[in-house]
Design an enzyme around this catalytic site. Structure first.
Site, mmCIF file in Angstrom:
data_model
loop_
_atom_site.group_PDB
_atom_site.id
_atom_site.type_symbol
_atom_site.label_atom_id
_atom_site.label_comp_id
_atom_site.label_asym_id
_atom_site.label_seq_id
_atom_site.Cartn_x
_atom_site.Cartn_y
_atom_site.Cartn_z
ATOM 1 N N HIS A 1 1.122 -1.319 0.275
ATOM 2 C CA HIS A 1 -0.066 -0.122 0.169
ATOM 3 C C HIS A 1 1.242 1.368 -0.133
ATOM 4 O O HIS A 1 2.087 1.208 0.584
ATOM 5 C CB HIS A 1 -1.516 -0.231 1.827
ATOM 6 C CG HIS A 1 -1.887 0.692 1.474
ATOM 7 N ND1 HIS A 1 -1.385 2.461 1.593
ATOM 8 C CD2 HIS A 1 -3.217 1.490 1.068
ATOM 9 C CE1 HIS A 1 -1.854 3.153 1.957
ATOM 10 N NE2 HIS A 1 -3.092 2.487 1.016
ATOM 11 N N PRO A 2 0.657 2.097 -0.601
ATOM 12 C CA PRO A 2 1.306 3.669 -0.728
ATOM 13 C C PRO A 2 1.557 3.898 1.174
ATOM 14 O O PRO A 2 2.342 4.615 1.146
ATOM 15 C CB PRO A 2 0.291 4.991 -0.936
ATOM 16 C CG PRO A 2 -0.097 3.974 -2.127
ATOM 17 C CD PRO A 2 -0.771 2.386 -0.997
ATOM 18 N N ARG A 3 1.514 3.775 2.284
ATOM 19 C CA ARG A 3 1.628 4.085 2.989
ATOM 20 C C ARG A 3 2.418 2.880 3.984
ATOM 21 O O ARG A 3 3.753 3.313 5.367
ATOM 22 C CB ARG A 3 0.645 3.867 4.509
ATOM 23 C CG ARG A 3 -0.297 5.178 4.628
ATOM 24 C CD ARG A 3 0.362 6.606 5.030
ATOM 25 N NE ARG A 3 1.176 6.446 6.147
ATOM 26 C CZ ARG A 3 0.142 5.785 7.699
ATOM 27 N NH1 ARG A 3 -1.098 6.705 7.486
ATOM 28 N NH2 ARG A 3 0.947 6.090 8.712
ATOM 29 N N LYS A 4 2.954 1.919 3.000
ATOM 30 C CA LYS A 4 4.351 1.270 3.398
ATOM 31 C C LYS A 4 5.797 1.724 2.343
ATOM 32 O O LYS A 4 5.526 2.005 1.936
ATOM 33 C CB LYS A 4 4.261 0.049 2.530
ATOM 34 C CG LYS A 4 2.066 -0.747 3.674
ATOM 35 C CD LYS A 4 2.124 -0.524 5.047
ATOM 36 C CE LYS A 4 1.078 -1.289 5.583
ATOM 37 N NZ LYS A 4 0.008 -0.426 5.673
ATOM 38 N N VAL A 5 6.263 0.938 3.353
ATOM 39 C CA VAL A 5 7.414 1.022 2.886
ATOM 40 C C VAL A 5 8.196 0.989 1.426
ATOM 41 O O VAL A 5 8.082 2.140 0.318
ATOM 42 C CB VAL A 5 9.123 1.106 3.844
ATOM 43 C CG1 VAL A 5 10.543 0.738 3.035
ATOM 44 C CG2 VAL A 5 8.530 0.823 5.341
#
Length: 394
Positions: A190-194
Protein backbone atom coordinates in the site's frame (compact mmCIF):
# COMPACT_ATOMS: atom_id res chain seq x y z
CA UNK A 1 23.45 11.97 8.98
CA UNK A 2 22.50 12.84 5.40
CA UNK A 3 18.98 13.69 4.25
CA UNK A 4 17.64 14.34 0.77
CA UNK A 5 16.88 18.06 0.38
CA UNK A 6 13.65 19.61 -0.83
CA UNK A 7 13.39 23.19 -2.03
CA UNK A 8 10.16 24.24 -0.33
CA UNK A 9 10.25 23.91 3.42
CA UNK A 10 8.25 26.92 4.57
CA UNK A 11 5.58 26.42 7.25
CA UNK A 12 2.96 26.92 4.51
CA UNK A 13 4.23 23.79 2.81
CA UNK A 14 2.32 20.87 4.36
CA UNK A 15 4.61 18.09 5.55
CA UNK A 16 2.63 14.87 5.01
CA UNK A 17 2.58 11.92 7.38
CA UNK A 18 3.89 9.68 4.60
CA UNK A 19 4.25 9.39 0.86
CA UNK A 20 5.54 6.69 -1.48
CA UNK A 21 9.03 6.93 -2.95
CA UNK A 22 8.50 6.36 -6.67
CA UNK A 23 10.79 7.59 -9.44
CA UNK A 24 11.04 7.62 -13.22
CA UNK A 25 12.46 4.10 -13.02
CA UNK A 26 9.15 2.75 -11.71
CA UNK A 27 7.22 4.78 -14.28
CA UNK A 28 9.40 3.43 -17.09
CA UNK A 29 8.99 -0.13 -15.82
CA UNK A 30 5.20 0.24 -15.82
CA UNK A 31 5.30 1.83 -19.29
CA UNK A 32 7.47 -0.94 -20.72
CA UNK A 33 5.21 -3.62 -19.24
CA UNK A 34 2.08 -2.03 -20.67
CA UNK A 35 3.61 -2.15 -24.14
CA UNK A 36 4.28 -5.89 -23.88
CA UNK A 37 0.55 -6.55 -23.97
CA UNK A 38 0.74 -8.76 -20.88
CA UNK A 39 -0.63 -6.60 -18.10
CA UNK A 40 -2.37 -8.97 -15.70
CA UNK A 41 -0.74 -11.77 -13.70
CA UNK A 42 2.13 -12.99 -15.88
CA UNK A 43 5.92 -13.04 -16.25
CA UNK A 44 6.57 -9.88 -14.23
CA UNK A 45 4.56 -11.24 -11.32
CA UNK A 46 6.62 -14.42 -11.40
CA UNK A 47 9.86 -12.40 -11.50
CA UNK A 48 8.72 -10.25 -8.57
CA UNK A 49 7.80 -13.34 -6.56
CA UNK A 50 11.15 -15.00 -7.17
CA UNK A 51 13.11 -11.88 -6.23
CA UNK A 52 10.98 -11.23 -3.16
CA UNK A 53 11.44 -14.79 -1.92
CA UNK A 54 15.19 -14.45 -2.37
CA UNK A 55 15.22 -11.12 -0.53
CA UNK A 56 13.36 -12.47 2.50
CA UNK A 57 15.08 -15.86 2.50
CA UNK A 58 11.79 -17.74 2.05
CA UNK A 59 11.48 -20.67 -0.36
CA UNK A 60 8.35 -19.31 -2.01
CA UNK A 61 6.46 -16.05 -2.49
CA UNK A 62 2.93 -15.61 -3.85
CA UNK A 63 1.83 -12.18 -5.08
CA UNK A 64 -1.76 -11.09 -4.42
CA UNK A 65 -3.92 -8.00 -4.76
CA UNK A 66 -3.28 -6.64 -1.24
CA UNK A 67 -2.30 -7.69 2.27
CA UNK A 68 -5.90 -8.24 3.37
CA UNK A 69 -6.35 -10.87 0.66
CA UNK A 70 -2.97 -12.31 1.69
CA UNK A 71 -4.27 -12.72 5.24
CA UNK A 72 -7.55 -14.20 4.00
CA UNK A 73 -5.82 -16.85 1.88
CA UNK A 74 -3.40 -17.62 4.71
CA UNK A 75 -6.35 -18.33 7.00
CA UNK A 76 -7.78 -20.72 4.44
CA UNK A 77 -4.60 -22.72 3.80
CA UNK A 78 -3.94 -22.88 7.55
CA UNK A 79 -7.27 -24.66 7.92
CA UNK A 80 -9.02 -21.99 9.99
CA UNK A 81 -12.81 -21.90 9.72
CA UNK A 82 -16.17 -21.60 11.42
CA UNK A 83 -16.07 -22.10 15.16
CA UNK A 84 -12.33 -21.53 15.47
CA UNK A 85 -10.70 -18.74 17.44
CA UNK A 86 -7.63 -16.78 16.37
CA UNK A 87 -5.78 -14.63 18.89
CA UNK A 88 -4.56 -11.30 17.51
CA UNK A 89 -3.95 -7.75 18.70
CA UNK A 90 -6.79 -5.29 18.68
CA UNK A 91 -4.11 -2.64 18.17
CA UNK A 92 -3.80 -3.08 14.41
CA UNK A 93 -5.55 -1.89 11.30
CA UNK A 94 -8.99 -3.49 11.20
CA UNK A 95 -8.03 -5.73 8.24
CA UNK A 96 -6.16 -7.97 10.70
CA UNK A 97 -9.38 -8.90 12.53
CA UNK A 98 -11.50 -8.81 9.37
CA UNK A 99 -9.44 -11.55 7.72
CA UNK A 100 -10.28 -13.84 10.63
CA UNK A 101 -13.99 -13.06 10.29
CA UNK A 102 -13.87 -13.74 6.53
CA UNK A 103 -13.36 -17.48 7.20
CA UNK A 104 -16.05 -17.63 9.88
CA UNK A 105 -13.63 -17.67 12.79
CA UNK A 106 -13.64 -15.41 15.85
CA UNK A 107 -10.88 -12.89 16.57
CA UNK A 108 -9.84 -12.93 20.22
CA UNK A 109 -8.05 -9.71 21.05
CA UNK A 110 -5.00 -9.76 23.33
CA UNK A 111 -2.84 -7.04 24.83
CA UNK A 112 0.32 -5.56 23.38
CA UNK A 113 3.66 -4.63 24.95
CA UNK A 114 3.87 -0.83 25.24
CA UNK A 115 7.53 -0.58 24.22
CA UNK A 116 6.98 -2.28 20.83
CA UNK A 117 3.20 -2.02 20.18
CA UNK A 118 3.31 -5.76 19.43
CA UNK A 119 1.32 -8.68 20.82
CA UNK A 120 2.23 -9.73 24.37
CA UNK A 121 3.04 -13.50 24.56
CA UNK A 122 2.08 -13.68 28.25
CA UNK A 123 -1.37 -12.16 27.76
CA UNK A 124 -1.84 -14.20 24.61
CA UNK A 125 -1.32 -17.48 26.44
CA UNK A 126 -3.97 -16.52 28.98
CA UNK A 127 -6.53 -16.25 26.18
CA UNK A 128 -5.90 -19.67 24.60
CA UNK A 129 -8.92 -22.00 24.80
CA UNK A 130 -9.83 -25.36 23.32
CA UNK A 131 -11.26 -23.44 20.35
CA UNK A 132 -8.05 -21.55 19.60
CA UNK A 133 -6.66 -22.59 16.21
CA UNK A 134 -4.03 -19.94 15.47
CA UNK A 135 -2.15 -16.88 16.65
CA UNK A 136 -1.92 -13.93 14.26
CA UNK A 137 0.95 -11.64 15.25
CA UNK A 138 1.45 -8.17 13.78
CA UNK A 139 4.84 -6.49 13.32
CA UNK A 140 3.30 -3.14 14.13
CA UNK A 141 4.76 0.05 12.58
CA UNK A 142 7.65 -2.10 11.34
CA UNK A 143 8.78 -3.16 14.84
CA UNK A 144 9.57 -6.91 14.81
CA UNK A 145 7.34 -8.99 17.07
CA UNK A 146 8.67 -11.77 19.29
CA UNK A 147 8.39 -14.58 16.72
CA UNK A 148 10.26 -17.13 18.85
CA UNK A 149 7.94 -16.71 21.82
CA UNK A 150 4.87 -17.25 19.66
CA UNK A 151 6.38 -20.23 17.89
CA UNK A 152 6.92 -21.80 21.32
CA UNK A 153 3.28 -21.13 22.23
CA UNK A 154 2.09 -22.62 18.96
CA UNK A 155 4.16 -25.75 19.48
CA UNK A 156 2.96 -26.06 23.08
CA UNK A 157 -0.73 -25.81 22.19
CA UNK A 158 -0.62 -27.22 18.62
CA UNK A 159 -1.60 -23.93 16.98
CA UNK A 160 -0.84 -22.27 13.65
CA UNK A 161 1.25 -19.10 13.54
CA UNK A 162 0.57 -16.43 10.92
CA UNK A 163 2.53 -13.18 10.64
CA UNK A 164 0.86 -9.94 9.58
CA UNK A 165 3.96 -8.21 8.25
CA UNK A 166 2.00 -5.54 6.38
CA UNK A 167 4.27 -2.84 7.83
CA UNK A 168 7.45 -4.90 8.12
CA UNK A 169 9.02 -5.37 4.68
CA UNK A 170 12.75 -4.89 5.19
CA UNK A 171 12.55 -5.21 8.98
CA UNK A 172 14.91 -7.65 10.68
CA UNK A 173 14.31 -10.28 13.37
CA UNK A 174 17.31 -12.04 14.88
CA UNK A 175 19.52 -10.56 12.14
CA UNK A 176 17.38 -12.07 9.35
CA UNK A 177 14.83 -10.30 7.19
CA UNK A 178 11.24 -10.93 8.24
CA UNK A 179 9.58 -13.36 5.83
CA UNK A 180 11.17 -16.76 6.40
CA UNK A 181 10.77 -17.36 10.14
CA UNK A 182 7.35 -19.04 10.00
CA UNK A 183 4.99 -20.81 7.60
CA UNK A 184 2.83 -17.88 6.49
CA UNK A 185 3.98 -14.24 6.37
CA UNK A 186 1.83 -11.53 4.76
CA UNK A 187 3.14 -8.22 3.37
CA UNK A 188 1.54 -5.03 2.05
CA UNK A 189 2.58 -2.70 -0.78
CA UNK A 190 0.00 0.00 0.00
CA UNK A 191 1.22 3.59 -0.53
CA UNK A 192 1.64 4.06 3.26
CA UNK A 193 4.11 1.17 3.37
CA UNK A 194 7.89 1.29 2.87
CA UNK A 195 7.68 0.14 -0.75
CA UNK A 196 4.56 0.34 -2.88
CA UNK A 197 3.01 -1.06 -6.04
CA UNK A 198 0.01 1.26 -5.73
CA UNK A 199 -1.64 -1.53 -3.82
CA UNK A 200 -0.71 -5.18 -3.62
CA UNK A 201 0.48 -7.88 -1.28
CA UNK A 202 2.74 -10.90 -0.94
CA UNK A 203 2.69 -14.14 1.04
CA UNK A 204 5.94 -15.90 1.81
CA UNK A 205 6.11 -19.53 2.90
CA UNK A 206 8.57 -22.40 3.17
CA UNK A 207 5.89 -25.03 2.63
CA UNK A 208 5.39 -26.29 -0.92
CA UNK A 209 1.82 -27.45 -0.23
CA UNK A 210 0.85 -23.99 0.99
CA UNK A 211 2.59 -22.42 -2.00
CA UNK A 212 0.68 -24.53 -4.52
CA UNK A 213 -2.69 -23.97 -2.90
CA UNK A 214 -2.16 -20.23 -2.47
CA UNK A 215 -1.43 -19.94 -6.20
CA UNK A 216 -4.60 -21.90 -6.93
CA UNK A 217 -6.85 -19.89 -4.63
CA UNK A 218 -5.73 -16.46 -5.84
CA UNK A 219 -6.90 -17.27 -9.39
CA UNK A 220 -10.41 -18.69 -9.01
CA UNK A 221 -9.14 -22.19 -8.19
CA UNK A 222 -8.08 -22.58 -11.83
CA UNK A 223 -6.02 -25.72 -12.46
CA UNK A 224 -4.03 -24.17 -15.33
CA UNK A 225 -2.81 -20.61 -15.17
CA UNK A 226 -2.95 -18.14 -18.04
CA UNK A 227 0.75 -18.37 -18.91
CA UNK A 228 0.70 -22.14 -19.32
CA UNK A 229 -2.40 -21.94 -21.52
CA UNK A 230 -0.99 -19.04 -23.54
CA UNK A 231 2.32 -20.80 -24.22
CA UNK A 232 0.82 -24.23 -24.98
CA UNK A 233 1.19 -25.70 -28.49
CA UNK A 234 -1.94 -27.82 -28.04
CA UNK A 235 -5.45 -27.02 -26.88
CA UNK A 236 -5.75 -27.06 -23.09
CA UNK A 237 -8.97 -26.78 -21.10
CA UNK A 238 -8.71 -25.67 -17.49
CA UNK A 239 -10.69 -27.02 -14.55
CA UNK A 240 -11.71 -25.06 -11.49
CA UNK A 241 -10.89 -27.50 -8.73
CA UNK A 242 -12.21 -25.50 -5.76
CA UNK A 243 -13.92 -22.22 -5.03
CA UNK A 244 -11.22 -19.59 -5.35
CA UNK A 245 -10.89 -15.82 -5.58
CA UNK A 246 -9.76 -13.11 -7.94
CA UNK A 247 -6.84 -11.96 -5.80
CA UNK A 248 -4.28 -11.53 -8.56
CA UNK A 249 -1.57 -8.91 -8.88
CA UNK A 250 -1.07 -7.26 -12.26
CA UNK A 251 2.19 -7.33 -14.18
CA UNK A 252 2.15 -3.52 -14.16
CA UNK A 253 2.21 -3.55 -10.35
CA UNK A 254 4.86 -6.27 -10.29
CA UNK A 255 7.12 -4.30 -12.64
CA UNK A 256 6.93 -1.37 -10.23
CA UNK A 257 7.49 -3.74 -7.30
CA UNK A 258 10.68 -5.13 -8.82
CA UNK A 259 12.17 -1.64 -9.04
CA UNK A 260 11.01 -0.83 -5.51
CA UNK A 261 12.56 -4.02 -4.17
CA UNK A 262 15.92 -3.07 -5.68
CA UNK A 263 15.86 0.13 -3.56
CA UNK A 264 14.40 -1.36 -0.40
CA UNK A 265 17.56 -1.61 1.69
CA UNK A 266 18.51 1.97 0.78
CA UNK A 267 14.99 3.20 1.60
CA UNK A 268 15.08 1.46 4.98
CA UNK A 269 18.51 2.96 5.73
CA UNK A 270 17.20 6.46 4.93
CA UNK A 271 14.11 5.95 7.08
CA UNK A 272 16.29 4.81 9.96
CA UNK A 273 18.33 8.02 9.71
CA UNK A 274 15.17 10.07 10.18
CA UNK A 275 14.04 7.85 13.04
CA UNK A 276 17.47 8.28 14.65
CA UNK A 277 17.04 12.06 14.51
CA UNK A 278 13.67 11.77 16.26
CA UNK A 279 15.14 9.44 18.88
CA UNK A 280 18.00 11.83 19.59
CA UNK A 281 15.68 14.81 19.87
CA UNK A 282 13.12 13.20 22.20
CA UNK A 283 15.15 10.69 24.22
CA UNK A 284 15.64 12.87 27.32
CA UNK A 285 12.06 14.14 27.67
CA UNK A 286 10.57 12.40 30.71
CA UNK A 287 6.96 12.47 29.48
CA UNK A 288 7.72 10.87 26.09
CA UNK A 289 8.20 7.16 25.39
CA UNK A 290 9.73 5.97 22.13
CA UNK A 291 9.59 2.57 20.39
CA UNK A 292 12.47 0.32 21.46
CA UNK A 293 14.54 -2.08 19.37
CA UNK A 294 16.43 -5.01 20.88
CA UNK A 295 19.75 -6.38 19.67
CA UNK A 296 19.41 -8.19 16.34
CA UNK A 297 15.89 -6.82 15.79
CA UNK A 298 15.64 -3.75 13.57
CA UNK A 299 12.64 -1.77 12.39
CA UNK A 300 12.12 -0.36 8.93
CA UNK A 301 10.32 2.52 10.71
CA UNK A 302 7.24 2.31 8.56
CA UNK A 303 5.90 4.77 11.12
CA UNK A 304 7.38 6.65 14.06
CA UNK A 305 5.11 6.63 17.09
CA UNK A 306 5.57 8.91 20.11
CA UNK A 307 3.72 8.07 23.34
CA UNK A 308 2.81 10.95 25.66
CA UNK A 309 2.81 10.05 29.35
CA UNK A 310 0.33 11.42 31.89
CA UNK A 311 2.62 14.30 32.85
CA UNK A 312 2.74 15.67 29.29
CA UNK A 313 1.82 19.39 29.52
CA UNK A 314 -0.27 19.32 26.31
CA UNK A 315 -3.27 17.10 25.54
CA UNK A 316 -2.68 14.78 22.55
CA UNK A 317 -5.48 16.02 20.27
CA UNK A 318 -4.65 19.66 20.99
CA UNK A 319 -1.04 18.98 20.06
CA UNK A 320 -2.07 17.27 16.81
CA UNK A 321 -4.24 20.23 15.83
CA UNK A 322 -1.51 22.75 16.64
CA UNK A 323 0.95 20.76 14.52
CA UNK A 324 -1.54 20.69 11.66
CA UNK A 325 -1.98 24.46 11.96
CA UNK A 326 1.80 24.73 11.57
CA UNK A 327 1.78 22.61 8.40
CA UNK A 328 2.67 19.23 9.91
CA UNK A 329 0.37 16.27 9.36
CA UNK A 330 0.19 13.64 12.12
CA UNK A 331 -2.00 10.64 12.92
CA UNK A 332 -3.42 9.35 16.17
CA UNK A 333 -1.95 6.25 17.76
CA UNK A 334 -2.56 2.89 16.09
CA UNK A 335 -6.25 2.03 16.04
CA UNK A 336 -7.83 -0.50 18.39
CA UNK A 337 -10.25 -2.62 16.40
CA UNK A 338 -12.43 -3.60 19.37
CA UNK A 339 -13.51 0.04 19.73
CA UNK A 340 -14.54 0.39 16.09
CA UNK A 341 -18.28 0.26 15.35
CA UNK A 342 -17.99 -3.00 13.41
CA UNK A 343 -16.59 -4.79 16.49
CA UNK A 344 -18.04 -2.84 19.41
CA UNK A 345 -21.06 -5.06 20.02
CA UNK A 346 -19.08 -8.18 19.21
CA UNK A 347 -16.40 -7.27 21.76
CA UNK A 348 -18.49 -5.28 24.24
CA UNK A 349 -16.89 -6.98 27.25
CA UNK A 350 -13.32 -6.66 25.95
CA UNK A 351 -10.93 -4.79 28.24
CA UNK A 352 -7.54 -3.87 26.80
CA UNK A 353 -6.33 -0.92 28.90
CA UNK A 354 -2.77 -0.93 27.55
CA UNK A 355 -3.88 -0.91 23.91
CA UNK A 356 -6.50 1.76 24.58
CA UNK A 357 -4.04 3.96 26.44
CA UNK A 358 -1.47 3.66 23.67
CA UNK A 359 -4.01 4.63 21.02
CA UNK A 360 -5.38 7.56 23.03
CA UNK A 361 -2.00 9.05 23.95
CA UNK A 362 0.24 8.43 20.95
CA UNK A 363 1.08 10.51 17.90
CA UNK A 364 2.55 9.24 14.63
CA UNK A 365 4.96 11.80 13.19
CA UNK A 366 5.90 12.34 9.52
CA UNK A 367 8.49 9.92 8.16
CA UNK A 368 9.12 9.19 4.50
CA UNK A 369 11.79 9.21 1.79
CA UNK A 370 12.90 11.73 0.70
CA UNK A 371 12.22 13.81 3.81
CA UNK A 372 14.64 16.73 3.78
CA UNK A 373 16.85 17.78 6.69
CA UNK A 374 14.92 21.05 6.86
CA UNK A 375 11.62 19.20 7.15
CA UNK A 376 12.91 16.86 9.87
CA UNK A 377 14.31 19.80 11.83
CA UNK A 378 11.07 21.77 11.42
CA UNK A 379 9.00 18.86 12.74
CA UNK A 380 11.32 18.39 15.73
CA UNK A 381 11.57 22.10 16.58
CA UNK A 382 7.84 22.68 16.21
CA UNK A 383 6.90 19.59 18.22
CA UNK A 384 9.29 20.41 21.07
CA UNK A 385 8.36 24.06 21.01
CA UNK A 386 4.72 23.18 21.61
CA UNK A 387 5.62 21.00 24.58
CA UNK A 388 7.82 23.56 26.31
CA UNK A 389 9.37 26.83 25.10
CA UNK A 390 12.73 25.83 26.59
CA UNK A 391 12.86 22.77 24.38
CA UNK A 392 13.27 24.97 21.32
CA UNK A 393 16.94 25.37 22.21
CA UNK A 394 18.44 22.18 20.69
Amino acid sequence: MVFQKEKNNSPKHMIPIAKPYLTEEEAQAAYDTILTGWITQGPKVQEFEEKFAKYTGAKYAVAVSNCTTALHLSMIVAGIGTGDEVICPSMSYIATANAIKYVGATPVFAEVKPETYNLDPVDTEKRITDRTKAILIVHQIGMPGNIDAFQELCEKYNLKLIEDAACAVGSVYKNKKIGAHSELVCFSFHPRKVISTGDGGMITTNREDYYKRLRLLRQHGMSINDRVRHEASKIIFEDHVEVGYNYRMTDIQAAVGIKQLEKLDWIVAERRKIAAAYHEAFKDIDFISLPLESEGNYSNYQSFCVYLRKNCPVERNTLMQELLDKGIATRRGIMTSHRETAYRKFQENTSLPISEDLQDNSIILPLYVPMGREEVTYVIDTFLGMLTPKALVL
